[in-house]
Each structure stands twice: as C-alpha cells, then as structure tokens.
Motif scaffolding. Structure first.
Motif, PDB file in Angstrom:
ATOM      1  N   TYR A  10       0.847  -1.180   0.000  1.00  0.00           N
ATOM      2  CA  TYR A  10       0.000   0.000   0.000  1.00  0.00           C
ATOM      3  C   TYR A  10       0.887   1.236   0.000  1.00  0.00           C
ATOM      4  O   TYR A  10       2.077   1.147   0.212  1.00  0.00           O
ATOM      5  CB  TYR A  10      -0.900   0.022   1.241  1.00  0.00           C
ATOM      6  N   VAL A  53      -1.101   5.086   2.038  1.00  0.00           N
ATOM      7  CA  VAL A  53      -2.240   5.641   1.320  1.00  0.00           C
ATOM      8  C   VAL A  53      -3.273   4.534   1.327  1.00  0.00           C
ATOM      9  O   VAL A  53      -2.933   3.386   1.081  1.00  0.00           O
ATOM     10  CB  VAL A  53      -1.883   6.021  -0.135  1.00  0.00           C
ATOM     11  N   GLY A  54      -4.517   4.859   1.628  1.00  0.00           N
ATOM     12  CA  GLY A  54      -5.549   3.833   1.688  1.00  0.00           C
ATOM     13  C   GLY A  54      -6.272   3.967   3.013  1.00  0.00           C
ATOM     14  O   GLY A  54      -6.166   4.992   3.670  1.00  0.00           O
ATOM     15  N   SER A  55      -7.008   2.933   3.394  1.00  0.00           N
ATOM     16  CA  SER A  55      -7.747   3.048   4.641  1.00  0.00           C
ATOM     17  C   SER A  55      -6.944   2.426   5.780  1.00  0.00           C
ATOM     18  O   SER A  55      -6.102   1.561   5.570  1.00  0.00           O
ATOM     19  CB  SER A  55      -9.120   2.390   4.517  1.00  0.00           C
ATOM     20  N   ASP A  58      -7.337  -1.414   5.891  1.00  0.00           N
ATOM     21  CA  ASP A  58      -6.619  -2.153   4.836  1.00  0.00           C
ATOM     22  C   ASP A  58      -5.108  -2.101   5.033  1.00  0.00           C
ATOM     23  O   ASP A  58      -4.410  -3.090   4.809  1.00  0.00           O
ATOM     24  CB  ASP A  58      -6.981  -1.605   3.450  1.00  0.00           C
ATOM     25  N   ASN A 101     -13.476   2.220   8.425  1.00  0.00           N
ATOM     26  CA  ASN A 101     -13.923   0.850   8.120  1.00  0.00           C
ATOM     27  C   ASN A 101     -13.969   0.003   9.387  1.00  0.00           C
ATOM     28  O   ASN A 101     -13.301  -1.022   9.494  1.00  0.00           O
ATOM     29  CB  ASN A 101     -12.991   0.152   7.101  1.00  0.00           C
ATOM     30  N   PRO A 126     -12.737  14.941   1.643  1.00  0.00           N
ATOM     31  CA  PRO A 126     -11.409  15.063   2.235  1.00  0.00           C
ATOM     32  C   PRO A 126     -10.876  16.496   2.344  1.00  0.00           C
ATOM     33  O   PRO A 126     -11.204  17.339   1.513  1.00  0.00           O
ATOM     34  CB  PRO A 126     -10.515  14.273   1.268  1.00  0.00           C
ATOM     35  N   VAL A 153      -4.017  15.265   2.195  1.00  0.00           N
ATOM     36  CA  VAL A 153      -5.202  14.631   1.609  1.00  0.00           C
ATOM     37  C   VAL A 153      -5.650  13.524   2.557  1.00  0.00           C
ATOM     38  O   VAL A 153      -5.029  12.483   2.655  1.00  0.00           O
ATOM     39  CB  VAL A 153      -4.970  14.170   0.145  1.00  0.00           C
ATOM     40  N   HIS A 154      -6.712  13.823   3.312  1.00  0.00           N
ATOM     41  CA  HIS A 154      -7.203  12.861   4.307  1.00  0.00           C
ATOM     42  C   HIS A 154      -8.623  13.211   4.750  1.00  0.00           C
ATOM     43  O   HIS A 154      -9.038  14.365   4.652  1.00  0.00           O
ATOM     44  CB  HIS A 154      -6.274  12.832   5.536  1.00  0.00           C
ATOM     45  N   SER A 155      -9.330  12.201   5.247  1.00  0.00           N
ATOM     46  CA  SER A 155     -10.690  12.387   5.758  1.00  0.00           C
ATOM     47  C   SER A 155     -10.759  12.070   7.246  1.00  0.00           C
ATOM     48  O   SER A 155     -11.769  12.299   7.885  1.00  0.00           O
ATOM     49  CB  SER A 155     -11.666  11.468   5.026  1.00  0.00           C
TER      50      SER A 155
END
Lengths: 208, 252
Positions: A10, A53-55, A58, A101, A126, A153-155
C-alpha cells in the motif's frame, strides 16, 4: 546511514522513494535508501519510514499479512529506539485505535485515536490540498519558514494529547499535522508531494 | 488556510500531450514529462493526466509516462482515462499516481466506485464527469470522451458517487471545453453547493478573470486548465498573483 522504506503493498512507495532519493542527492547526504519488507533488511536499517495511502483497516491488514514485519518494527522502533517516520496513514496507524472501516486497534505507539473529520459547506472532506502549518521548535522543521504550506489529503484525523503534537493546521478546527514522541515522528501531510518544503523536511529526517 | 489549487491538465494520447476544441481537432503540444517539469517549476499545485484514447495497446506508454513524471515532479499527480478495473488503479498508483480519476466505468458500474474507494481510500478516487446542458437547462452526464449520452442528471449523479465514496469531482462542461469563454458557472454553483467533497472546475478557462469566477462564483476548490497553459497564453505564476490580489488563498 541506511533508511528502510517499508513496502507492504500500500502507499505511494514509488513517490516516497523518489522524494527520499532526490533529497539525499540534492543535499549530499550519502544515505542508502531501500524499499523493503524483509525483516533482516529492516533490522539493519538506521531509520525507518512507513508510508501510507488507503484506509486504516486495509493498511493494518496488509502489514499484518507479511510475516515478521510488525514484530520487527516494534523491536526496532520501540525497543531499539531507531528514528521512525510515518506518513499519512503510516502515521495514523501508530494510534491506539482507528475508526475507518470499523473499529480497529492501531500499533498503540502514540496515544490517541483516528477519527472521521466533519464536513461542512465551507470545509469539504477530504481535506485536500495545500495548507499552512504551525510547528514547534524542532530539528525536523529546521530551515522551513513559519506558515509554510504542505500537501494534505485525508478524511480522518489523529486526535492526541498536546505534548505529542509537533505541528498543526487549521481546517474548521485545529488538526494534527505532525506528531513526535521521542524517536517517533509522523506527518499527516505528504512531504513527498510538498515540493521544496517537503524536500527540506525529508532532509531534516535523514540527518535527525 | 487551505489554498485553492491551480491544476494544469495534460490530455495525453499515445504518450504525447494534445488539446482540442470541444473534444475534436487535436493539436500536438509536446512531451508530457517535459511539460510536467515546467509546470512543477512554475508552481502548479497538482498535475492532471488524462489518457484520452486509453486503448489497451497504449496502456504501458501511459504507465511509463506516469512513472517518469512522478520521478521528476514532487507535487500530486492525478491520472485518468480508461480506468476500468481495480488492477488499472493499482498499476497507476504503483507507477506514481496519487489519485486516479474514473469516468465511464463509474457510470456503467456504480459498485466499482465503492469498491475502489474501499480498497484505496476515498481520497484516492476522483470521479470525472463530462456534463452537457440540455434544452431545459439541466445538465446530462456523457461518457466515452463525450460521445455517449446517458440520460442521467449531473447533480443526482454527483450526489450518488459522493455517497459511494468518491473523494473529489472533476467536473468538465462539454459546452465550454476548449472555447476559452469561461466556466459554466451555473453548473458549478449547483454542484458545489450540493456536495460535501471538493470539486475541480474544468472546461472553458481563457482569461485570468475566469479562474477567479470559478472559485468565487462557482465555489470550486480547484481550477483546471489545459490550453491556456500549454500554449503559453497564461503563466501559473501570473494566475496565482492575480488570485492573491483578489484575496483568494493560493500557494505562492
């Protein structure tokens, strides 16, 4: 000086690797940079970088699915106190708990939780783009001007106690932009995508 | 304060940058890697590559271009065109893309949007929409590079993809694209006021004023332009200086 960038399938490994190589070359640092998930190589590194990068879920699963990687990180960073840098989700994973998640336990290296940011008409989520940061005095922000812009870049945001916060940014409220606890450093923004400021920060980490 | 982003877009066909008027009459404007380096040095906040032919045989050409660009530019890179499967996203991210933009496949297979966002994170998934105004002053979604009509309303579609996990909308007005007559501000306003995710305005920039309008009137978080930058009509630095004078937050 050997730097291991952890490859767990990832994250934007290529970009992180290239940004480290460029800083290494432009600042004449003579570090050896390697992208790896081999525990022997991680053991031999002087510094460790965990991109992401990703959740949360994950990324956590991906790290845990590679034999020995988490145990090696724990040994090198917590027991041997090697300098560590987590980027974006690579920083968020250090928290006690993450809520992306589902509810999942993080590494628990830096107390805190990773929680969803709230959107409003003026503050889209985001949180995406270049934002100004305020940082405390540290070698890691050496030669970086006050009010410099870095790329975010994030939520989800890392909520932690003030003493762990090295830099912050404003987006509707105060957001953790960088954390530091002893030998552990992490950024919510992406230094590898933050042009010259990012290059300077990577340089500062390499010679930290 | 979060800055408004200026994003030069490189339409790439077979490894070369092209730009046309209303999606036809493509003109060669050079090597994408060289062009990207120039934009990076000039202060672009992000770069966008759209592979406009996206046939399977030039896929490797695109990945090579993305890789070379990512080696030379240390700003975010969004890549789109021909993204149909999860493996396409994986390959682009691996080559050095930071965000991947999906157009036609998001329309034909909505679950793909959800799957992509769950796997690679909301922030990585941009949904590109080609919008065309109809006689009733509504906007319809078009696919396949603007060739196919879908009968779908743009506003409804935007809200749907947002709920599925899209992290950003790249909204192109087909009526305005390549005309240099300014953004479709009505369309922009309608979309930006309804969404909680950021919107990139695209299609129609011709002057400095157009950039400011897209942000101030249209509510866009970013503005994308191609021709005005490629052919040297406007410089990114001049755009930013102009916007800063209007008290719009930009990175200088």
């Amino acid at each position: 000086m050997k730097i291991a960038i952890i490859n767990y399938g990832y994250g934007n490994l290529h970009s992180v690797n290239k940004a480290f190589e460029k800083a290494n070359k432009d600042f004449n640092l003579n570090a050896k940079i390697e992208v790896t998930n081999n525990p022997d190589h991680i053991n031999k590194a002087d510094k460790i970088v965990l991109p992401g990068v990703g959740s949360f879920f994950d990324c956590l699963n991906a790290i845990n699915s590679i034999d020995g990687v988490f145990e090696t990180l724990q040994e090198q960073v917590i027991n041997k106190q090697k300098c560590f840098m987590g980027i974006c989700v690579g920083m968020q994973l250090l928290a006690d708990i993450g809520y992306e998640n589902g509810e999942n336990n993080g590494f628990g290296w830096v107390s805190g939780s990773v929680e969803k940011m709230k959107a409003s008409p003026n503050y889209k989520i985001p949180h995406m783009g270049w934002n100004t940061i305020n940082f405390k005095n540290s070698h890691l922000f050496k030669d970086i001007n006050e009010n410099s812009d870095f790329y975010f870049v994030h939520s989800y945001e890392f909520k932690t106690v003030e003493e762990n916060i090295l830099a912050s940014t404003n987006y509707a409220s105060k957001i953790t932009a960088a954390i530091k606890k002893n030998n552990i450093f992490g950024t919510q923004f992406h230094p590898e995508k933050s042009h010259k400021n990012g290059q300077q920060l990577i340089k500062n980490f390499i010679d930290w | 304060m979060l800055k408004k982003r200026i994003i030069p877009c490189l339409d790439v066909n077979n490894g070369r940058v092209v730009k046309g008027v209303n999606f036809i009459d493509l003109i060669d404007a050079g090597d994408p890697v060289e062009q990207a380096k120039i934009y990076d040095a000039e202060g672009a906040d992000e770069l966008c590559f759209l592979d406009i032919t996206a046939s399977s045989d030039n896929r490797q050409t695109l990945l090579d271009t993305v890789q070379k660009t990512a080696e030379n530019c240390f700003i975010p890179l969004t890549v789109g065109g021909g993204v149909r499967e999860i493996i396409d996203i994986k390959n682009l991210l691996h080559a050095g893309a930071d965000k991947v933009s999906i157009n036609t496949t998001a329309v034909t297979n909505r679950s793909f949007v959800q799957q992509a966002a769950e796997k690679y994170g909301t922030s990585t998934i941009v949904i590109a929409i080609d919008a065309k105004r109809d006689a009733q002053n509504n906007w319809e979604v078009f696919t396949h590079g603007g060739r196919n009509s879908t009968g779908m309303n743009v506003i409804d579609y935007c809200q749907e993809v947002e709920s599925l996990g899209a992290g950003e909308i790249l909204l192109t007005s087909m009526d305005k694209d390549g005309t240099k007559s300014g953004f479709d501000l009505e369309l922009l306003k309608k979309v930006t006021s309804k969404l909680n995710i950021p919107v990139i305005a695209s299609g129609g920039v011709g002057t400095l004023e157009h950039f400011a309008e897209g942000i101030l009137e249209g509510g866009a978080n970013s503005v994308l332009a191609a021709s005005v930058f490629h052919f040297g009509q406007l410089k990114i630095k001049d755009v930013k200086r102009y916007l800063a004078d209007k008290n719009i937050p930009v990175r200088i």
